[in-house]
Structure formats: structure tokens, C-alpha cells
Design an enzyme around this catalytic site. Structure first.
Site, mmCIF file in Angstrom:
data_model
loop_
_atom_site.group_PDB
_atom_site.id
_atom_site.type_symbol
_atom_site.label_atom_id
_atom_site.label_comp_id
_atom_site.label_asym_id
_atom_site.label_seq_id
_atom_site.Cartn_x
_atom_site.Cartn_y
_atom_site.Cartn_z
ATOM 1 N N ALA A 70 -49.296 79.363 0.984
ATOM 2 C CA ALA A 70 -48.623 79.569 -0.241
ATOM 3 C C ALA A 70 -47.348 80.512 0.089
ATOM 4 C CB ALA A 70 -49.245 80.067 -1.330
ATOM 5 N N ALA A 71 -47.537 81.596 0.565
ATOM 6 C CA ALA A 71 -46.709 82.593 0.572
ATOM 7 C C ALA A 71 -45.650 82.473 1.685
ATOM 8 C CB ALA A 71 -47.076 84.137 0.660
ATOM 9 N N ARG A 119 -33.937 74.732 1.307
ATOM 10 C CA ARG A 119 -33.136 74.329 0.067
ATOM 11 C C ARG A 119 -31.738 74.870 0.071
ATOM 12 N NH1 ARG A 119 -37.523 74.792 -3.507
ATOM 13 N NH2 ARG A 119 -38.872 73.091 -2.324
ATOM 14 N N CYS A 164 -58.527 78.131 -3.150
ATOM 15 C CA CYS A 164 -58.976 77.989 -4.409
ATOM 16 C C CYS A 164 -59.851 77.000 -4.742
ATOM 17 C CB CYS A 164 -58.078 78.284 -5.715
ATOM 18 S SG CYS A 164 -56.691 79.280 -5.233
ATOM 19 N N VAL A 210 -49.315 84.091 15.967
ATOM 20 C CA VAL A 210 -48.266 85.092 16.312
ATOM 21 C C VAL A 210 -49.292 86.245 16.752
ATOM 22 C CG1 VAL A 210 -46.581 86.663 15.577
ATOM 23 C CG2 VAL A 210 -46.344 84.161 15.171
ATOM 24 N N ASN A 212 -47.186 82.406 -4.303
ATOM 25 C CA ASN A 212 -46.063 81.345 -4.475
ATOM 26 C C ASN A 212 -44.815 82.105 -5.102
ATOM 27 O OD1 ASN A 212 -47.290 78.716 -3.986
ATOM 28 N ND2 ASN A 212 -49.045 79.535 -5.062
ATOM 29 N N ARG A 227 -57.716 93.629 -34.751
ATOM 30 C CA ARG A 227 -58.128 94.211 -36.122
ATOM 31 C C ARG A 227 -59.074 95.293 -35.703
ATOM 32 N NH1 ARG A 227 -59.719 89.761 -40.018
ATOM 33 N NH2 ARG A 227 -60.591 91.199 -41.019
HETATM 34 C C1 FAD Z 1 -62.427 80.702 -2.030
HETATM 35 C C2 FAD Z 1 -61.360 80.944 -2.605
HETATM 36 C C3 FAD Z 1 -60.872 80.818 -4.127
HETATM 37 C C4 FAD Z 1 -59.849 81.424 -4.480
HETATM 38 N N1 FAD Z 1 -59.501 81.033 -6.033
HETATM 39 C C5 FAD Z 1 -58.427 81.490 -6.484
HETATM 40 C C6 FAD Z 1 -58.223 81.149 -7.852
HETATM 41 O O1 FAD Z 1 -58.871 80.577 -8.543
HETATM 42 N N2 FAD Z 1 -56.977 81.829 -8.421
HETATM 43 C C7 FAD Z 1 -56.368 82.570 -7.853
HETATM 44 O O2 FAD Z 1 -55.284 82.891 -8.119
HETATM 45 N N3 FAD Z 1 -56.423 82.922 -6.386
HETATM 46 C C8 FAD Z 1 -57.443 82.430 -5.817
HETATM 47 N N4 FAD Z 1 -57.523 82.539 -4.418
HETATM 48 C C9 FAD Z 1 -56.689 83.399 -3.793
HETATM 49 C C10 FAD Z 1 -55.328 82.564 -3.300
HETATM 50 O O3 FAD Z 1 -55.973 81.499 -2.411
HETATM 51 C C11 FAD Z 1 -54.560 83.432 -2.214
HETATM 52 O O4 FAD Z 1 -54.147 84.435 -3.301
HETATM 53 C C12 FAD Z 1 -53.552 82.542 -1.580
HETATM 54 O O5 FAD Z 1 -53.973 81.775 -0.778
HETATM 55 C C13 FAD Z 1 -52.695 83.738 -0.800
HETATM 56 O O6 FAD Z 1 -51.761 82.801 -0.125
HETATM 57 P P1 FAD Z 1 -51.061 83.532 1.123
HETATM 58 O O7 FAD Z 1 -50.127 82.510 1.584
HETATM 59 O O8 FAD Z 1 -50.601 84.814 0.750
HETATM 60 O O9 FAD Z 1 -52.262 83.864 2.024
HETATM 61 P P2 FAD Z 1 -53.340 82.787 2.675
HETATM 62 O O10 FAD Z 1 -53.630 81.788 1.783
HETATM 63 O O11 FAD Z 1 -54.514 83.756 3.341
HETATM 64 O O12 FAD Z 1 -52.669 82.273 3.931
HETATM 65 C C14 FAD Z 1 -52.355 82.909 5.117
HETATM 66 C C15 FAD Z 1 -52.042 82.122 5.971
HETATM 67 O O13 FAD Z 1 -51.609 82.807 7.433
HETATM 68 C C16 FAD Z 1 -52.217 82.384 8.635
HETATM 69 N N5 FAD Z 1 -52.288 83.447 9.541
HETATM 70 C C17 FAD Z 1 -52.621 84.629 9.416
HETATM 71 N N6 FAD Z 1 -52.240 85.279 10.505
HETATM 72 C C18 FAD Z 1 -51.709 84.729 11.464
HETATM 73 C C19 FAD Z 1 -50.869 84.788 12.590
HETATM 74 N N7 FAD Z 1 -50.978 86.016 13.159
HETATM 75 N N8 FAD Z 1 -50.381 83.626 12.976
HETATM 76 C C20 FAD Z 1 -50.263 82.533 12.468
HETATM 77 N N9 FAD Z 1 -51.100 82.161 11.288
HETATM 78 C C21 FAD Z 1 -51.247 83.357 10.804
HETATM 79 C C22 FAD Z 1 -53.878 82.093 7.953
HETATM 80 O O14 FAD Z 1 -54.321 81.015 9.118
HETATM 81 C C23 FAD Z 1 -53.422 81.189 6.760
HETATM 82 O O15 FAD Z 1 -53.402 79.895 6.994
HETATM 83 C C24 FAD Z 1 -58.885 81.918 -3.800
HETATM 84 C C25 FAD Z 1 -59.170 82.336 -2.467
HETATM 85 C C26 FAD Z 1 -60.233 81.875 -1.772
HETATM 86 C C27 FAD Z 1 -60.368 82.077 -0.384
#
Ligand code: FAD
Length: 444
Positions: free
Chosen positions: A12-13, A23, A44, A81, A301, A438
Site C-alpha cells: 500500500a504505502a 502520474r 486485510c 533491499v 495509502n 446526552r
Molecule cells: C491479517 C491482517 C488484517 C488486517 N486488517 C486490516 C483492516 O481490516 N483494516 C486496516 O485498516 N488495516 C488492516 N490491516 C493492516 C494493513 O494491512 C496495513 O496497515 C497495510 O498493509 C500497511 O501497508 P504498508 O505498505 O505500510 O506495509 P505492508 O503491507 O506490511 O507492506 C510492506 C511490504 O514491504 C515488503 N518489504 C519489507 N521489507 C523489505 C525489504 N527490505 N525489501 C523489499 N521488500 C520489503 C514486504 O514484503 C511487504 O510486502 C491488516 C493487516 C493484516 C496483516
């Protein structure tokens, strides 16, 4: 060729920043490195694949690596990385399929490495039937294990919302599920009064809930807890997450008390030309003004988008979070926003709380569902501090009204005066939030 942006982490991030940068800066060279074979996926959704409600893990992918490549984002999946040299503007990258390492130069760097489940250092934590779920690779491993071993006795260590969702999923599959929670009630993100309602729903679904108990060791067929042993052929981790901060730490970036990366409102880290977003970062809490680590999907996001705009010379800022979170477990919807009771007190606030029982629609309607609302405010000023809900369908997202009120720094009286909608099938005439307001107004 323009400047080169290197994105670490392909979910996501990471990919929202990459897509935004693509873009806004057509000339920029963008490389995204992702450890797993997936990009832009929804962790999720894993509990719903585990429950059998969603057919396949691959349904959780929003955009594949090839779709990003078609946008001229050079995605390197199954690459990691493994080191950063910010002075030389160079990353060490390991090809996980071939075990070879190479270097990639960059002009700008975006860290979106996410978080991982907490694994306490206890005997047996590395056994193959102990699973954390964070990435789709974890989800795939868990489902493969389930397919081959058909575990019937599942222990969930901890009762964060992911742990409870997974407990619910395996109970729905017919397994005997035990949740072991060290705190006084499950789901510490809500106050114990709401946690008790969640525990009741879990028990009513056949889940054994052990509170005030800690997992102390895991063996091949059992989990030893401080309150006795439970047999287990699958152990799931539900103790929350910690940020993947090793790269940031080794590069000397400033980290907060939680270990998450410190960023400003433009998602800039403490190093020039380095941005970060999502679960690896801390944010500012909009009520307490304090730095917090609230790793949630919408935040990742939004922060990714903000980073993507700023790193391409445009402008955007991320104001902060309220910790708004919703879930549904064992047929019960739960929502929370703002500060909980203990959080508010720890933040130096005086707190008044009102908790009410109401119905989601007029009580005479045949399908009227219950809802409990817990509302917190500061005495004197009457400023709202937070809210929690638990109840039937629609209860969880009710907290969004309070999230908007918190963002606008409204008081209990302001909430009471909001012009909210009413019709017998969709709300009671006093909206449950306003019934709570209330009650609370009389106390503040
Ligand atoms: C089971 C589950 C259910 C969830 N349900 C909810 C929900 O209902 N509502 C909600 O708001 N949030 C929920 N979350 C949380 C949400 O999924 C996370 O907040 C979101 O995915 C964060 O996105 P991100 O990109 O920051 O991190 P991540 O999704 O953790 O992605 C990070 C990515 O970086 C990669 N990475 C890490 N280190 C390296 C490296 N050194 N080199 C290359 N790649 C690397 C990892 O493989 C991973 O794919 C849930 C999470 C889980 C696990």
C-alpha cells in the site's frame, strides 16, 4: 532519463507513492523492490480467505507487478533491499530467487517496509506450526499448512483485531480455538468494558477465551500458558505488530519510541531525499498531539500518496491519525476512534465516560439490532476525546461520525446538536451516538 526513485516495499504505502510519482513525473525512473512475489495486495483479506469466505489469496491483489510494469514502474519482486548507503545514494539488493546481490543507485528513496507480527522470545516460537500473517506470502504458507495438516486445535496468542479475526476464521472452519490474552479483556484497542462484550461474542461462537494468561512456551502439540496448557496443532500470532525498521536504523534515520520511522507532515524522514510511509512510520495523534504507531491500511495509502506528491516537487501533507479502526468478529461489529480511557489518562487528560445500550433502528422494527456506544470527553471543555461501539451490522462504521467530530474538535454538545438522519428501519429517533452524548453532557 530523469531522476531515479527507489521504492522499498511493494504494498500500500510503497505502490501508492510509486503510482502517484509516475502520474506526476513522467520522466522519473521508478524502481520498486518487493521481497514477496506480490504487489498492491490486501493483507486485510487474509482472515476471510482463511475462513473460506474469499476463494483464493490471489483475489486479494489490487494491482499485479505486470500492471505496474505497464505503467513504467520497474517492479522487482522476490528481491530484497538488504543495505543502504545514503551518502553514496546506493542500495544493496538481493535477488532471493538466485541468492545473488547487486547494487542500485538512486536519487530519491521511499521506505515502505511495513511491519511484522510481534514474536515474543519464548521457547518454540520458531516451530513450523507457528504462523504470523502480514504478507500474502504468510497467508499462502498458512493456507498450505491448513490444506495439508487440517489443524483441529488452534491457539491464538494475543487478541489484537487480526488475532480475533483469525480465531473467528478457524472457528468457522470447525476447529477448536483458544485465544490467550495477557490483558484483563480481549482487544486492548478498546476499553475493557467493550472488550468484555467482544469476549462474550467469541465465547458464544465456541471460542475459548483465556484472559490474564500469557503464552510461555510452544511445543509440537501444545501451548504452555501461565494458566495451564492447551493442545495445539496450529499457533497464530495476534500480539500486534512492530515496524520493519532495520534498514532505516542502519541508515541512521531518526526512529520514535515505538521503533517506527519519524516523518514530518510531508512524509520526509530525518535524511534529505528520503521519504517513508505506512506501517513502518509513526504518525501524530490528532487528539493527543503525541507521536503514535497506528499501522492501518487507510493511513498507509494516504501517506504513500502524500509522499509521492512531495517527492515529485508537488505538495501534500498528512495531518495525523485518530486510530479509527473497525472490524467484525463472531457476528459482532466493533469500532473505535480517538483515545481510549487509559490512553487519554496517560496523555494527561481528565476523562468522563458514558456508555449506553441502544438499537441501530427503531426498537419496534423486527430486525432491530443492539448497539453499545462508549463516548469519552474532557470535563470542563466538553471536548470529545474518543468513541467505541459494539453491536449489530452498521455499528462499527458509526464511529466515523465521531472521527469527523474529533477532526473538527467538536464538543459533546456539538455532537448532540448535529443534524443526523432518522427513519425507523435505519436509525432510532435519537441516534445512538447522540443518546450517549446526552448522557455524557450531564457529566462534563
Ligand atoms: C491479517 C491482517 C488484517 C488486517 N486488517 C486490516 C483492516 O481490516 N483494516 C486496516 O485498516 N488495516 C488492516 N490491516 C493492516 C494493513 O494491512 C496495513 O496497515 C497495510 O498493509 C500497511 O501497508 P504498508 O505498505 O505500510 O506495509 P505492508 O503491507 O506490511 O507492506 C510492506 C511490504 O514491504 C515488503 N518489504 C519489507 N521489507 C523489505 C525489504 N527490505 N525489501 C523489499 N521488500 C520489503 C514486504 O514484503 C511487504 O510486502 C491488516 C493487516 C493484516 C496483516
Amino acid at each position: 532519463m530523469g531522476e531515479r526513485l527507489l521504492v522499498v516495499g511493494g504494498n500500500a504505502a510503497g505502490m501508492s507513492a510509486a503510482a502517484q510519482a509516475r502520474r506526476l513525473a513522467p520522466e522519473m525512473e521508478i524502481i520498486a523492490v518487493e521481497r514477496t512475489r506480490w504487489t498492491s495486495y490486501s493483507p486485510c483479506g487474509i482472515p476471510y480467505v482463511a475462513a473460506g469466505a474469499v476463494a483464493e489469496i490471489k483475489n486479494l491483489v489490487a494491482r499485479t507487478p505486470d500492471e505496474f510494469r505497464a505503467m513504467r514502474i520497474d517492479v522487482r519482486t522476490e528481491h530484497e533491499v538488504s543495505g543502504l548507503d545514503l551518502d553514496a545514494r546506493r542500495a544493496e539488493v538481493r535477488n532471493l530467487a538466485h541468492g545473488r546481490s547487486f547494487y542500485l543507485n538512486f536519487d530519491k528513496l521511499h521506505l515502505a517496509t511495513g511491519a511484522r507480527p510481534r514474536r515474543p522470545e519464548i521457547p518454540g516460537m520458531d516451530l513450523p506450526h507457528v504462523h504470523g500473517v502480514q504478507t500474502l506470502a504468510d497467508g499462502t504458507r498458512l493456507l498450505d499448512y491448513y490444506k495439508h495438516r487440517r489443524p483441529q486445535k488452534v491457539v491464538v496468542a494475543g487478541s489484537g483485531y487480526v488475532g480475533l479475526e483469525m480465531a473467528d476464521a478457524f472457528a468457522a472452519r470447525g476447529a477448536e480455538v483458544t485465544v490467550v490474552e495477557p490483558g484483563p479483556e480481549v482487544l486492548s484497542a478498546v476499553d475493557p468494558e467493550i472488550g468484555a462484550i467482544v469476549a462474550r461474542a467469541a465465547r458464544a461462537s465456541g471460542i475459548t477465551v483465556m484472559t490474564g494468561a500469557e503464552v510461555v512456551a510452544i511445543t509440537e502439540d501444545a501451548v504452555e500458558t501461565s494458566a495451564g496448557a492447551r493442545r495445539a496443532d496450529l499457533v497464530l500470532l495476534g500480539l500486534g505488530v512492530e515496524p520493519n525498521n532495520e534498514l532505516a536504523a542502519s541508515a541512521g534515520l531518526e526512529l520514535g519510541a515505538s521503533g517506527a520511522i519519524v516523518v514530518d507532515r510531508q512524509q520526509r524522514t530525518s535524511a534529505a531525499g528520503v521519504w517513508a510511509a505506512g506501517d513502518c512510520c509513526q504518525s501524530v495523534h490528532l487528539v493527543s498531539g503525541r507521536p503514535v504507531h497506528h499501522p492501518l491500511g487507510p493511513t498507509a495509502n494516504k501517506q504513500g500518496r502524500v509522499a509521492g506528491r512531495n517527492m515529485t516537487g508537488h505538495y501534500a501533507s498528512f495531518r495525523g491519525v485518530l486510530g479509527t479502526a473497525v472490524t467484525r468478529v463472531c457476528g459482532l461489529e466493533i469500532g473505535r476512534t480517538g483515545l481510549g480511557h487509559r490512553e487519554a489518562r496517560d496523555g494527561g487528560f481528565e476523562v468522563e465516560v458514558a456508555q449506553i445500550e441502544s438499537t441501530m433502528s427503531a426498537s419496534y422494527m423486527p430486525d432491530s439490532r443492539p448497539i453499545t456506544v462508549r463516548l469519552l470527553a474532557e470535563p470542563g471543555s466538553g471536548l470529545l476525546l474518543g468513541a467505541q461501539t459494539a453491536g449489530g451490522a452498521g455499528s462499527a462504521k458509526r464511529v466515523d461520525v465521531v472521527a469527523a467530530a474529533l477532526a473538527g474538535r467538536l464538543t459533546v454538545e456539538d455532537l448532540l446538536e448535529l443534524d443526523l438522519g432518522y427513519a425507523p428501519p435505519v436509525s432510532s429517533v435519537w441516534d445512538p451516538l447522540q443518546t450517549a452524548a446526552r448522557r455524557l453532557l450531564a457529566q462534563v
